[in-house]
Write a protein that holds these residues in place. Structure first.
Motif, PDB file in Angstrom:
ATOM      1  N   LEU A 285      75.162  29.151  33.370  1.00 13.12           N
ATOM      2  CA  LEU A 285      74.097  28.554  32.568  1.00 13.12           C
ATOM      3  C   LEU A 285      73.346  27.473  33.344  1.00 13.12           C
ATOM      4  CD1 LEU A 285      75.749  28.222  29.036  1.00 13.12           C
ATOM      5  CD2 LEU A 285      74.201  29.985  29.872  1.00 13.12           C
ATOM      6  N   ALA A 286      74.036  26.802  34.248  1.00  8.61           N
ATOM      7  CA  ALA A 286      73.400  25.740  35.041  1.00  8.61           C
ATOM      8  C   ALA A 286      72.266  26.291  35.890  1.00  8.61           C
ATOM      9  CB  ALA A 286      74.437  25.052  35.926  1.00  8.61           C
ATOM     10  N   THR A 287      72.395  27.536  36.355  1.00  9.83           N
ATOM     11  CA  THR A 287      71.332  28.137  37.163  1.00  9.83           C
ATOM     12  C   THR A 287      70.144  28.553  36.311  1.00  9.83           C
ATOM     13  OG1 THR A 287      72.273  30.375  36.995  1.00  9.83           O
ATOM     14  CG2 THR A 287      73.064  28.982  38.788  1.00  9.83           C
ATOM     15  N   GLU A 288      70.364  28.825  35.036  1.00 11.83           N
ATOM     16  CA  GLU A 288      69.297  29.277  34.150  1.00 11.83           C
ATOM     17  C   GLU A 288      68.605  28.121  33.433  1.00 11.83           C
ATOM     18  OE1 GLU A 288      70.474  32.358  31.509  1.00 11.83           O
ATOM     19  OE2 GLU A 288      71.637  33.435  33.012  1.00 11.83           O
ATOM     20  N   TYR A 289      69.316  27.004  33.281  1.00 16.70           N
ATOM     21  CA  TYR A 289      68.745  25.823  32.625  1.00 16.70           C
ATOM     22  C   TYR A 289      68.789  24.660  33.616  1.00 16.70           C
ATOM     23  CZ  TYR A 289      69.242  28.517  28.310  1.00 16.70           C
ATOM     24  OH  TYR A 289      69.152  29.491  27.336  1.00 16.70           O
ATOM     25  N   ALA A 290      67.870  24.727  34.586  1.00 11.55           N
ATOM     26  CA  ALA A 290      67.904  23.757  35.682  1.00 11.55           C
ATOM     27  C   ALA A 290      67.571  22.336  35.239  1.00 11.55           C
ATOM     28  CB  ALA A 290      66.936  24.193  36.788  1.00 11.55           C
ATOM     29  N   SER A 291      66.914  22.173  34.090  1.00 11.12           N
ATOM     30  CA  SER A 291      66.571  20.830  33.615  1.00 11.12           C
ATOM     31  C   SER A 291      67.740  20.152  32.905  1.00 11.12           C
ATOM     32  CB  SER A 291      65.373  20.898  32.670  1.00 11.12           C
ATOM     33  OG  SER A 291      65.674  21.679  31.527  1.00 11.12           O
ATOM     34  N   VAL A 292      68.807  20.892  32.643  1.00 16.65           N
ATOM     35  CA  VAL A 292      70.015  20.340  32.013  1.00 16.65           C
ATOM     36  C   VAL A 292      71.025  20.014  33.110  1.00 16.65           C
ATOM     37  CG1 VAL A 292      71.920  20.792  30.417  1.00 16.65           C
ATOM     38  CG2 VAL A 292      69.624  21.671  29.916  1.00 16.65           C
TER      39      VAL A 292
ATOM     40  N   LEU B 216      56.331  21.529  30.482  1.00 12.15           N
ATOM     41  CA  LEU B 216      57.708  21.668  30.000  1.00 12.15           C
ATOM     42  C   LEU B 216      58.713  21.423  31.117  1.00 12.15           C
ATOM     43  CD1 LEU B 216      57.364  24.814  27.708  1.00 12.15           C
ATOM     44  CD2 LEU B 216      57.554  22.426  26.993  1.00 12.15           C
ATOM     45  N   SER B 217      58.301  21.675  32.356  1.00 14.33           N
ATOM     46  CA  SER B 217      59.226  21.568  33.475  1.00 14.33           C
ATOM     47  C   SER B 217      59.197  20.195  34.126  1.00 14.33           C
ATOM     48  CB  SER B 217      58.893  22.639  34.531  1.00 14.33           C
ATOM     49  OG  SER B 217      58.983  23.922  33.970  1.00 14.33           O
ATOM     50  N   PHE B 218      58.443  19.262  33.546  1.00 17.28           N
ATOM     51  CA  PHE B 218      58.331  17.936  34.134  1.00 17.28           C
ATOM     52  C   PHE B 218      59.685  17.235  34.091  1.00 17.28           C
ATOM     53  CE2 PHE B 218      57.327  13.372  33.937  1.00 17.28           C
ATOM     54  CZ  PHE B 218      56.575  13.271  35.100  1.00 17.28           C
ATOM     55  N   GLY B 219      60.167  16.784  35.236  1.00 17.65           N
ATOM     56  CA  GLY B 219      61.463  16.109  35.299  1.00 17.65           C
ATOM     57  C   GLY B 219      62.321  16.655  36.420  1.00 17.65           C
ATOM     58  N   PRO B 220      63.509  16.079  36.624  1.00 15.66           N
ATOM     59  CA  PRO B 220      64.385  16.511  37.715  1.00 15.66           C
ATOM     60  C   PRO B 220      64.959  17.899  37.471  1.00 15.66           C
ATOM     61  CG  PRO B 220      65.526  14.956  36.294  1.00 15.66           C
ATOM     62  CD  PRO B 220      64.093  14.992  35.816  1.00 15.66           C
ATOM     63  N   LYS B 221      65.327  18.565  38.567  1.00 15.27           N
ATOM     64  CA  LYS B 221      65.936  19.894  38.500  1.00 15.27           C
ATOM     65  C   LYS B 221      67.323  19.836  39.131  1.00 15.27           C
ATOM     66  CE  LYS B 221      62.435  21.831  36.602  1.00 15.27           C
ATOM     67  NZ  LYS B 221      62.522  22.247  35.208  1.00 15.27           N
ATOM     68  N   TYR B 222      68.248  20.567  38.538  1.00 17.99           N
ATOM     69  CA  TYR B 222      69.624  20.593  39.049  1.00 17.99           C
ATOM     70  C   TYR B 222      69.995  22.018  39.452  1.00 17.99           C
ATOM     71  CZ  TYR B 222      69.413  16.056  36.827  1.00 17.99           C
ATOM     72  OH  TYR B 222      69.017  14.789  36.469  1.00 17.99           O
ATOM     73  N   GLY B 223      70.344  22.852  38.491  1.00 16.46           N
ATOM     74  CA  GLY B 223      70.616  24.253  38.799  1.00 16.46           C
ATOM     75  C   GLY B 223      72.011  24.536  39.319  1.00 16.46           C
ATOM     76  N   TYR B 224      72.925  23.578  39.156  1.00 19.86           N
ATOM     77  CA  TYR B 224      74.297  23.778  39.634  1.00 19.86           C
ATOM     78  C   TYR B 224      75.255  22.955  38.778  1.00 19.86           C
ATOM     79  CZ  TYR B 224      73.549  19.200  41.764  1.00 19.86           C
ATOM     80  OH  TYR B 224      73.257  17.870  41.953  1.00 19.86           O
TER      81      TYR B 224
END
Length: 249
Positions: A161-168, A108-116
């Motif tokens: 929300l950006a910190t909780e949904y790092a894939s968005v 599910l976590s496959f892909g880039p991460k942002y978090g900000y």
């Protein structure tokens, strides 16, 4: 063709297939338990004990009799250990569940991460984010202006929300910097635009009208979830590899 592709992808991932059907899950569990037993020296010892106990061969020699006598004196402890198999099976099952959860989370976590929250400076950056981002990535853009009611509160909520949904990918941009400021007057701000694969999924103008006067990140999260625009929440315990046994009960 699609089924073969999906099967290939699952098998390529870490060299194993993640079975989800009843028979697949049972087979995975049996394989995992056998692998655990093969690496456990005490398990091999117990197997040897059972083999000896079930052996039909009985020698009448004095040497063999003495050996059997010594073996019998130890049987009370060995029998006790054999009775613990059920508890060991439960421990093995918990490890299996944990491994399955970790595998699922990695998929599910496959892909880039942002978090900000990313502040876009102009229309060119805005278009680049929309057009060049991965097709599987959801992009949420907040269009705002300073001094307009609700814009600051929405920006703060989206940053949380950006910190909780790092894939968005969460972005913000001033309406005056978009190059289309005449389309984003104060009457329609704050506006939320949601994109995926270069396509506009949702367009919420004056989005704060959907909230009470005082709103927080949880309110914005619920609103986005109503439209199915957020993925499942991240699982930090799995990312750190620190999931306790009771967490998977």
């Amino acid at each position: 063709m699609e089924e073969n592709s999906n099967a290939s992808f699952e098998e390529d991932f870490e060299g194993q297939a993640m079975h989800t059907g009843p028979k697949g899950v049972i087979n995975d569990w049996r394989k995992f338990k056998l692998e655990s037993e093969d690496t456990d020296p005490t398990a091999m010892s117990k197997k040897e004990i059972l083999r000896q106990l079930s052996s039909p061969h009985r020698s009448s020699s004095k040497e063999d009799k003495d050996t059997r006598d010594r073996f019998s004196r130890k049987m009370s402890m060995q029998e006790y250990e054999l009775m613990q198999d059920e508890k060991e099976d439960e421990s093995c099952l918990q490890k299996y569940r944990k491994r399955c959860m970790q595998d699922m989370h990695q998929r599910l976590s496959f892909g880039p991460k942002y978090g900000y929250m990313c502040e876009l400076q102009n229309g060119e950056e805005f278009l680049e984010v929309i057009e060049k981002e991965r097709k599987t990535t959801t992009i949420i853009v907040h269009i705002y202006e300073d001094g307009i009611k609700g814009c600051e509160a929405l920006n703060n909520s989206l940053s949380c929300l950006a910190t909780e949904y790092a894939s968005v990918r969460f972005c913000s941009i001033r309406a005056s910097n978009t190059g289309a400021g005449d389309r984003f007057s104060s009457d329609v701000l704050p506006t939320l635009l949601v994109y995926k694969g270069g396509e506009l999924l949702s367009n919420f103008i004056s989005v704060t009208e959907h909230f009470s006067e005082d709103f927080f990140a949880v309110d914005v999260e619920s609103f986005l979830n109503e439209y199915g625009l957020l993925p499942e929440r991240e699982l930090p315990a799995l990312e750190n590899g620190n999931m306790d046994e009771e967490d998977i009960e």
